[in-house]
Design a protein around this motif. Structure first.
Motif, PDB file in Angstrom:
ATOM      1  N   ILE A  66      -8.664 -11.112  -5.537  1.00 46.70           N
ATOM      2  CA  ILE A  66      -7.479 -11.880  -4.799  1.00 46.70           C
ATOM      3  C   ILE A  66      -7.013 -10.834  -3.774  1.00 46.70           C
ATOM      4  CG2 ILE A  66      -5.353 -12.842  -5.029  1.00 46.70           C
ATOM      5  CD1 ILE A  66      -6.954 -14.780  -6.747  1.00 46.70           C
ATOM      6  N   VAL A  67      -6.011 -10.342  -4.738  1.00 45.90           N
ATOM      7  CA  VAL A  67      -5.125  -8.729  -4.513  1.00 45.90           C
ATOM      8  C   VAL A  67      -5.658  -8.322  -3.588  1.00 45.90           C
ATOM      9  CG1 VAL A  67      -3.698  -6.682  -4.985  1.00 45.90           C
ATOM     10  CG2 VAL A  67      -4.023  -8.031  -6.668  1.00 45.90           C
ATOM     11  N   PHE A  68      -7.107  -7.401  -3.192  1.00 47.21           N
ATOM     12  CA  PHE A  68      -7.161  -6.920  -2.434  1.00 47.21           C
ATOM     13  C   PHE A  68      -7.942  -7.772  -0.930  1.00 47.21           C
ATOM     14  CE2 PHE A  68      -7.590  -3.478  -5.010  1.00 47.21           C
ATOM     15  CZ  PHE A  68      -7.382  -2.234  -4.668  1.00 47.21           C
ATOM     16  N   GLY A  69      -8.270  -9.355  -1.127  1.00 43.42           N
ATOM     17  CA  GLY A  69      -8.715 -10.140  -0.343  1.00 43.42           C
ATOM     18  C   GLY A  69      -7.683 -10.300   0.853  1.00 43.42           C
ATOM     19  N   LEU A  70      -6.674 -10.523   0.288  1.00 41.49           N
ATOM     20  CA  LEU A  70      -5.098 -10.924   0.788  1.00 41.49           C
ATOM     21  C   LEU A  70      -4.927  -9.209   2.259  1.00 41.49           C
ATOM     22  CD1 LEU A  70      -3.135 -13.093  -1.619  1.00 41.49           C
ATOM     23  CD2 LEU A  70      -3.937 -13.957   0.672  1.00 41.49           C
ATOM     24  N   ALA A  71      -5.083  -8.304   1.012  1.00 41.17           N
ATOM     25  CA  ALA A  71      -4.551  -6.988   1.854  1.00 41.17           C
ATOM     26  C   ALA A  71      -5.574  -6.848   2.871  1.00 41.17           C
ATOM     27  CB  ALA A  71      -4.450  -6.077   0.520  1.00 41.17           C
ATOM     28  N   GLU A  72      -6.448  -7.028   2.999  1.00 41.55           N
ATOM     29  CA  GLU A  72      -7.653  -7.129   3.942  1.00 41.55           C
ATOM     30  C   GLU A  72      -7.224  -8.068   4.571  1.00 41.55           C
ATOM     31  OE1 GLU A  72     -12.469  -6.120   4.303  1.00 41.55           O
ATOM     32  OE2 GLU A  72     -11.795  -7.774   2.846  1.00 41.55           O
ATOM     33  N   LYS A  73      -6.673  -8.825   4.129  1.00 36.56           N
ATOM     34  CA  LYS A  73      -6.472  -9.854   5.375  1.00 36.56           C
ATOM     35  C   LYS A  73      -5.412  -9.808   6.406  1.00 36.56           C
ATOM     36  CE  LYS A  73      -6.084 -15.156   5.856  1.00 36.56           C
ATOM     37  NZ  LYS A  73      -6.130 -16.301   5.194  1.00 36.56           N
ATOM     38  N   TYR A  74      -4.366  -9.433   5.874  1.00 40.14           N
ATOM     39  CA  TYR A  74      -3.316  -9.070   6.536  1.00 40.14           C
ATOM     40  C   TYR A  74      -3.311  -7.682   6.880  1.00 40.14           C
ATOM     41  CZ  TYR A  74      -2.142 -13.645   5.773  1.00 40.14           C
ATOM     42  OH  TYR A  74      -2.480 -15.215   5.525  1.00 40.14           O
ATOM     43  N   GLN A  75      -3.801  -6.475   6.325  1.00 36.66           N
ATOM     44  CA  GLN A  75      -4.240  -5.470   6.414  1.00 36.66           C
ATOM     45  C   GLN A  75      -2.765  -4.717   6.556  1.00 36.66           C
ATOM     46  OE1 GLN A  75      -6.394  -3.564   8.311  1.00 36.66           O
ATOM     47  NE2 GLN A  75      -7.502  -4.678   7.236  1.00 36.66           N
TER      48      GLN A  75
END
Length: 401
Positions: A192-201
């Motif tokens: 979740i953490v890395f997924g959101l970070a990747e999604k919102y750069q």
């Protein structure tokens, strides 16, 4: 603007010419040079401005009466203590956050990475208070806001929704916390953490209080995702002190891997019961090390005074530093080290003798301090300070201008 008669990192006196928010020239001090409209340095030290890369503005009680500490042991117990009390403070949260940030700037901190707790209890209320302070003082400091799941990501349904909303509204760092020990599902937590970070750069910053081998396991999972997603240079481990308490070989291995992946480390200089990380070894491995104050006299602890120079003293003290070069290195971590975490285009500290930030072309974010040497300034922590942000004086003698 001319800044006359200052000593960069305690060296010979120079005059700094500031042009368009940058250091335009550095020349030997000329006492006959007129300083009308400029700053009389009076032989003070010149350092890069302080960078606090680990502060919880969202829970501050700076300026309020001291209260009995009622927190229970452990992250969850302390979080619940905060949850039960923060709305009852004598002053509304937005005012407290703004007052705390103002005091930090007045003491010389012009780069700030603040946590904003987001959960199903406070929702976006704490985030909005930090965002309002950031906007209020946007011309006096650079502030990054971290969407921080202090209560975990998985324990309370709905948390992830509010975290994502904060990223849409301007949070620039995605936070995580104790993937194994708090949420007890490290794979899902980090996905979740890395997924959101990747999604919102945005960058990632993981709070890691976990013990020994568990901390190493979580760190291995963080490194795997950093490598797989190409997020080198965009991940920070906060706290993570137990990484130094398994074995020398394990510590050396994780330091080498952090350096290779440009994973930075943020410390608040605690008095730990275990073995402290070796700051020199981390710097030599290419790890960006930054310093922060953590809580500011909040519901977690009575510590914190808005002065990163005081926390620099604490960093040197808790690491047992006595040599001038190493104490000055602690000051370099508190200034340029944190700046390099917030802005990866800035170079890493190369050694314990590296003293960057005051060369031609560098941004004019400076603090002028009284002191014979950098070490004496760290020991004395005086009030004679002038703070410059983007080439403009924003505070003097601990008062905001």
């Amino acid at each position: 603007m001319l800044i006359s008669n200052v000593r960069p990192w305690g060296n010979e006196a120079v005059d700094l010419e500031i042009t368009d928010g940058l250091i335009g020239s550095v020349s030997p001090h000329n006492p006959r040079l007129p300083v009308a409209g400029g700053i009389e340095g009076r032989g003070r030290l010149a350092l890069p401005a302080f960078s606090d890369v680990h502060v919880h503005l969202d829970s501050t009680r700076i300026g309020l009466p001291f209260r009995e500490h009622t927190g229970a042991p452990g992250v969850w117990g302390m979080m619940l203590n905060d949850r039960h009390h923060w709305r009852k403070a004598e002053v509304p949260l937005p005012e407290r956050v703004a007052e705390t940030l103002q005091r930090m700037i007045a003491h010389g901190t012009t780069r700030v990475r603040s946590y904003a707790q987001i959960d199903v209890d406070c929702k976006l209320e704490k985030f909005e208070a930090v965002l309002a302070a950031k906007e209020k003082f946007g011309d006096r400091a650079d502030v990054q806001i971290m969407a921080f799941p202090q209560a975990g990501l998985l324990r309370e349904p709905g948390t992830v929704h509010y975290l994502e909303e904060s990223l849409k509204l301007g949070a620039t760092v995605m936070g995580g916390i104790d993937p194994c020990q708090l949420d007890r599902d490290p794979v899902r937590h980090l996905d979740i953490v890395f997924g959101l970070a990747e999604k919102y750069q945005v960058d990632v910053d993981i709070h890691l209080h976990e013990p020994g081998h568990l901390a190493h396991f979580s760190t291995e999972l963080i490194m795997e995702r950093t490598r797989a997603l190409g997020m080198e240079g965009r991940v920070t481990l906060s706290h993570a002190y137990e990484l130094g308490n398994v074995s020398e070989a394990a510590t050396a291995r994780v330091i080498e891997q952090m350096g290779a992946l440009d994973i930075s480390w943020a410390t608040v200089a605690p008095a730990t019961s275990g073995k402290q990380f070796n700051l020199a070894a981390m710097t030599e491995a290419g790890i960006r090390v930054g310093l922060g104050e953590d809580g500011q006299r909040d519901y977690w602890s009575p510590y914190g005074d808005c002065d990163l120079l005081s926390r620099t003293w604490q960093l040197a003290f808790t690491h047992g530093l006595r040599q001038d070069e190493l104490i000055e290195h602690a000051a370099a971590i508190a200034t340029w080290g944190g700046a390099g975490i917030m802005d990866r285009s800035l170079g890493r500290l190369r050694s314990t003798s590296d003293r960057p930030g005051l060369a031609v072309g560098d941004r004019a974010d400076l603090v002028l301090l009284a002191g014979e040497t950098v070490t004496s300034a760290v020991m004395d922590r005086g009030a004679d300070r002038t703070v410059i942000h983007d080439g403009r004086v924003v505070a003097d003698q601990l008062e905001m201008l």
